[in-house]
Enzyme design. Structure first.
Site, mmCIF file in Angstrom:
data_model
loop_
_atom_site.group_PDB
_atom_site.id
_atom_site.type_symbol
_atom_site.label_atom_id
_atom_site.label_comp_id
_atom_site.label_asym_id
_atom_site.label_seq_id
_atom_site.Cartn_x
_atom_site.Cartn_y
_atom_site.Cartn_z
ATOM 1 N N GLU A 30 0.609 -1.320 0.167
ATOM 2 C CA GLU A 30 0.064 0.040 -0.094
ATOM 3 C C GLU A 30 0.446 1.312 -0.068
ATOM 4 O O GLU A 30 0.524 1.931 0.883
ATOM 5 C CB GLU A 30 -1.082 0.148 1.312
ATOM 6 C CG GLU A 30 -1.520 -1.097 1.473
ATOM 7 C CD GLU A 30 -3.753 -1.223 0.556
ATOM 8 O OE1 GLU A 30 -3.387 0.094 0.635
ATOM 9 O OE2 GLU A 30 -3.823 -2.009 0.297
HETATM 10 C C1 LIG Z 1 2.472 -9.796 0.581
HETATM 11 C C2 LIG Z 1 2.456 -8.871 -0.523
HETATM 12 C C3 LIG Z 1 1.261 -8.364 -1.131
HETATM 13 C C4 LIG Z 1 1.106 -7.722 -2.352
HETATM 14 N N1 LIG Z 1 -0.292 -7.335 -2.475
HETATM 15 C C5 LIG Z 1 -0.465 -6.781 -3.862
HETATM 16 C C6 LIG Z 1 -1.195 -6.289 -4.408
HETATM 17 O O1 LIG Z 1 -2.580 -6.914 -3.972
HETATM 18 N N2 LIG Z 1 -1.612 -5.063 -5.061
HETATM 19 C C7 LIG Z 1 -0.423 -5.013 -6.046
HETATM 20 O O2 LIG Z 1 -0.647 -4.237 -6.865
HETATM 21 N N3 LIG Z 1 0.681 -4.867 -5.525
HETATM 22 C C8 LIG Z 1 0.560 -6.143 -4.436
HETATM 23 N N4 LIG Z 1 2.064 -5.949 -3.073
HETATM 24 C C9 LIG Z 1 3.248 -5.365 -4.125
HETATM 25 C C10 LIG Z 1 3.569 -3.894 -2.536
HETATM 26 O O3 LIG Z 1 2.585 -2.871 -3.061
HETATM 27 C C11 LIG Z 1 5.024 -3.516 -3.907
HETATM 28 O O4 LIG Z 1 5.859 -5.013 -3.211
HETATM 29 C C12 LIG Z 1 5.859 -2.231 -3.113
HETATM 30 O O5 LIG Z 1 4.841 -0.625 -3.110
HETATM 31 C C13 LIG Z 1 6.649 -1.777 -2.779
HETATM 32 O O6 LIG Z 1 7.414 -2.181 -4.547
HETATM 33 P P1 LIG Z 1 8.862 -2.656 -4.543
HETATM 34 O O7 LIG Z 1 8.602 -4.314 -3.567
HETATM 35 O O8 LIG Z 1 9.237 -3.051 -6.085
HETATM 36 O O9 LIG Z 1 10.223 -2.586 -4.170
HETATM 37 P P2 LIG Z 1 10.586 -0.646 -4.518
HETATM 38 O O10 LIG Z 1 9.594 0.017 -5.333
HETATM 39 O O11 LIG Z 1 11.955 -1.529 -5.136
HETATM 40 O O12 LIG Z 1 11.261 -0.617 -2.699
HETATM 41 C C14 LIG Z 1 12.355 -0.415 -2.362
HETATM 42 C C15 LIG Z 1 13.155 0.191 -1.788
HETATM 43 O O13 LIG Z 1 12.881 1.445 -1.947
HETATM 44 C C16 LIG Z 1 12.795 2.542 -1.624
HETATM 45 N N5 LIG Z 1 12.206 3.710 -2.152
HETATM 46 C C17 LIG Z 1 11.843 2.916 -3.643
HETATM 47 N N6 LIG Z 1 11.539 4.131 -4.231
HETATM 48 C C18 LIG Z 1 11.761 5.264 -3.903
HETATM 49 C C19 LIG Z 1 11.953 6.850 -3.794
HETATM 50 N N7 LIG Z 1 11.319 7.127 -5.066
HETATM 51 N N8 LIG Z 1 11.979 7.428 -2.798
HETATM 52 C C20 LIG Z 1 12.692 7.148 -1.883
HETATM 53 N N9 LIG Z 1 13.112 4.901 -1.825
HETATM 54 C C21 LIG Z 1 12.629 4.549 -2.830
HETATM 55 C C22 LIG Z 1 11.477 2.099 -1.659
HETATM 56 O O14 LIG Z 1 10.559 2.236 0.234
HETATM 57 C C23 LIG Z 1 11.679 0.143 0.058
HETATM 58 O O15 LIG Z 1 12.159 0.851 0.659
HETATM 59 C C24 LIG Z 1 2.371 -6.999 -2.479
HETATM 60 C C25 LIG Z 1 3.440 -7.246 -1.505
HETATM 61 C C26 LIG Z 1 3.410 -7.893 -0.642
HETATM 62 C C27 LIG Z 1 5.321 -8.186 -0.303
#
Ligand SMILES: Cc1cc2nc3c(=O)[nH]c(=O)nc-3n(C[C@H](O)[C@H](O)[C@H](O)COP(=O)(O)OP(=O)(O)OC[C@H]3O[C@@H](n4cnc5c(N)ncnc54)[C@H](O)[C@@H]3O)c2cc1C
Length: 589
Positions: free
Chosen positions: A400
């Site tokens: 989220e």
């Molecule tokens: C159990 C689970 C259920 C999920 N359910 C859903 C779902 O139903 N539908 C859906 O669409 N998604 C879902 N997700 C996905 C989830 O929303 C994403 O994992 C989340 O948005 C983070 O994206 P990422 O994993 O690519 O991390 P990244 O975006 O790669 O982030 C990695 C790190 O970098 C930081 N970061 C990234 N960009 C920036 C920035 N601009 N400035 C500062 N810091 C930054 C982040 O805060 C984090 O600490 C789910 C994930 C999990 C683990």
């Protein structure tokens, strides 16, 4: 059902104004109807979900589907859905008490949230009458299970950079190709809200049925926690989507995505609050029965400290989510009953919702960590729930919108509203600067009950404005790239809203002659006392990064003057809370 909250201020204006304790929505204002649905949910979770957690963790998705059916029978899936589409159209306070109770099983809560918030809500907000008529009734009755497919392996936080493509066909339909990642309910969902780049670069939302050729899900992810929630990739291979299944406008998918998340963040905050209450009960009961050195561990100061602190922090986040529910409900009540007005209400309180998401998720992790610690060795083994709660909760800071992204959004949205003139941010920061340069006014340190805490909160607001004002002046348009400063500002704003919500609620309890008012006051005093230290630390770090020499010295002197908050005896206050929690065997307020 209407929520008896009279606080009708616009989003984030609490930063600039005093707030009347009687106006905010609190748990004490829940109606009999709210309490009844809360009890029904609690009984369902205790009797039907909790005894089956092991089966859910073994990925028995037929059972997950069956439990969603039971939610439908109890009316829980239609709370936010208009009556004409089979829902109950109840207020957000009702949704709040329901998700608080469902949170006891985090895995099932994720399935429930995927259905009620992430799939039904975008349809309620942006669906055409035909889309709503076709899809909302089966979602409300759980004939269909829903999911929300936004994230991709290369675009999580940067979700609008999705690579999934939707290519328009001569007959107006679309062909979808791509792969979504980490989709909750992915293994068994029937209906998906999918985001894709239409005609190359127009980020757009689509309603996709899983039964259509070309839709498939990948293997279940091997996760740290939430083993009873399905999380899979979803693959789209030449999936033909009819023209009438575009949700919202072409190129406006960001509106669907962001407005859904605005509400989802508030709701996640509410779930975390419920998780805190459940864990606190477990911790208190364990501490009362576990004996060491010939006495219950609940009698040791170190454990009483933990239980008192867990209670105070839970009180603060509970106060802020209830207050936010009241604000959103008041806005909805005053608007026409349509999706656009609902989306506008969620957007109005997007700052408060991001605060709820960050603050509640972090307090939950704190509470669950202390719960493990209170359980000692038993906290580290699977025979007790403490271990599972701890693992299950970690993802709340990731999905989220990660807490980093939400921390950037909180001051970012305020600054944007300030520059647009819809919030008096610039004028307030300027006024404060004049005040900072004026001679010091003596601040009273006499203890007049919660007036002292209210004055402290007023001081936190000044500190927030001083930091934001200095940041806007120092960086101008480049402020959005100064993430550390924005994150410090977010921490201060979180404390402003959380502490104020706690103090106002405690004041309201006192005014109402609540017999538990002294415990409310104890929790509020602890929260403000410790909040002052956090606010000071964040402000000092932010100011030191923005100024130097005489300017920095002037700013730090002003900070000390503004934040003259006398420390209180939190040891005694925590002991009061801990003893009450242990005596009751659960959360007291
Ligand atoms: C159990 C689970 C259920 C999920 N359910 C859903 C779902 O139903 N539908 C859906 O669409 N998604 C879902 N997700 C996905 C989830 O929303 C994403 O994992 C989340 O948005 C983070 O994206 P990422 O994993 O690519 O991390 P990244 O975006 O790669 O982030 C990695 C790190 O970098 C930081 N970061 C990234 N960009 C920036 C920035 N601009 N400035 C500062 N810091 C930054 C982040 O805060 C984090 O600490 C789910 C994930 C999990 C683990």
């Amino acid at each position: 059902m209407t929520t008896p909250s009279t606080e009708t201020r616009k989003g984030a204006t609490w930063l600039f104004e005093d707030v009347d304790a009687a106006s905010i929505f609190t748990p004490a204002k829940l109606t009999d109807e709210h309490r009844l649905i809360a009890r029904t949910t609690e009984e369902f979770v205790n009797n039907e979900v909790m005894p089956n957690v092991d089966r859910l963790e073994a990925k028995d998705w037929a059972l997950a589907r069956q439990l969603l059916h039971r939610c439908a029978e109890l009316g829980l899936l239609g709370i936010g859905v208009p009556e004409e589409y089979g829902g109950l159209d109840l207020d957000k306070a009702t949704s709040l008490v329901v998700v608080e109770r469902i949170a006891r099983s985090a895995s099932f809560a994720t399935a429930f949230g995927g259905q009620a918030n992430l799939c039904s809500l975008p349809l309620v907000l942006f669906g055409t009458p035909a889309q709503k008529a076709r899809y909302l009734p089966p979602l409300v009755s759980a004939e269909m299970v829903g999911a929300y497919a936004l994230s991709e392996s290369s675009s999580g936080s940067d979700a609008l950079a999705a690579k999934t493509r939707a290519d328009r066909q001569p007959d107006g339909s679309w062909v979808l190709n791509g792969e979504k990642m980490w989709i909750s309910n992915g293994g068994f969902a029937d209906l998906l809200i999918v985001f894709a780049q239409a005609d190359g670069d127009k980020f757009t939302s689509f309603i996709v049925e899983r039964a259509w050729p070309g839709v498939s899900s990948g293997n279940e992810e091997h996760k740290m926690g939430l083993h009873g929630s399905s999380t899979t990739p979803i693959v789209f291979q030449d999936v033909r989507v009819p023209a009438e299944n575009v949700l919202g406008e072409i190129g406006k998918g960001h509106k669907v995505a962001l407005n859904t998340l605005n509400y989802g963040r508030f709701s996640l905050g509410a779930m975390c609050t419920g998780g805190c209450r459940a864990a606190l009960g477990d911790a208190a009961r364990y501490a009362a029965q576990r004996r060491q050195f010939g006495q219950p561990i609940a009698s040791f100061g170190a454990i009483r400290h933990k239980l008192g602190e867990m209670t105070a922090r839970t009180y603060a986040i509970e106060s802020l989510v209830y207050r936010t529910a009241g604000l959103i409900d008041a806005a909805i009540e005053a608007s026409p009953r349509d999706g656009a007005a609902l989306a506008a209400a969620f957007e109005e309180y997007a700052v408060e919702s991001s605060i709820a998401k960050v603050a509640c998720g972090e307090v939950l992790d704190f509470v669950l960590d202390e719960n493990v610690q209170i359980h000692g060795g038993n906290g580290f083994v699977k025979d007790y729930t403490a271990e599972r709660y701890y693992r299950d909760a970690r993802v709340n800071r990731i999905f989220e919108g990660t807490n980093e992204i939400n921390r950037l959004l909180i001051p970012g949205m305020l600054v944007r509203r300030g520059l647009k003139g819809s919030l008096p941010l610039v004028a307030a920061a300027k006024r404060l600067q004049d005040e900072i340069l004026a001679p010091a006014m003596p601040t009273t340190s006499s203890d007049e009950g919660l007036q002292v805490e209210l004055r402290a909160v007023a001081a936190f607001k000044k500190v927030a404005l001083a930091v934001l004002g200095t940041a806007m002046q120092t960086y101008g348009e480049k402020l959005s790239t100064e993430q550390e400063i924005l994150s410090y500002a977010a921490d201060i704003l979180i404390d402003v809203y959380a502490c104020e919500s706690a103090v106002l609620r405690a004041q309201a309890a006192e005014q109402a002659g609540d017999t538990l008012a002294p415990l409310h006051a104890a929790a509020a005093r602890i929260v403000v006392n410790d909040g002052a230290q956090r606010v000071e630390m964040a402000a000092r770090s932010a100011l030191a990064a923005m100024a130097e020499g005489d300017t920095l010295r002037t700013l730090l002197a002003a900070l000390r003057r503004i934040l003259k908050v006398s420390p209180v005896n939190t040891v005694t206050l925590r002991r009061q809370l801990a003893d009450a929690v242990v005596a009751k065997g659960g959360y007291i307020l």
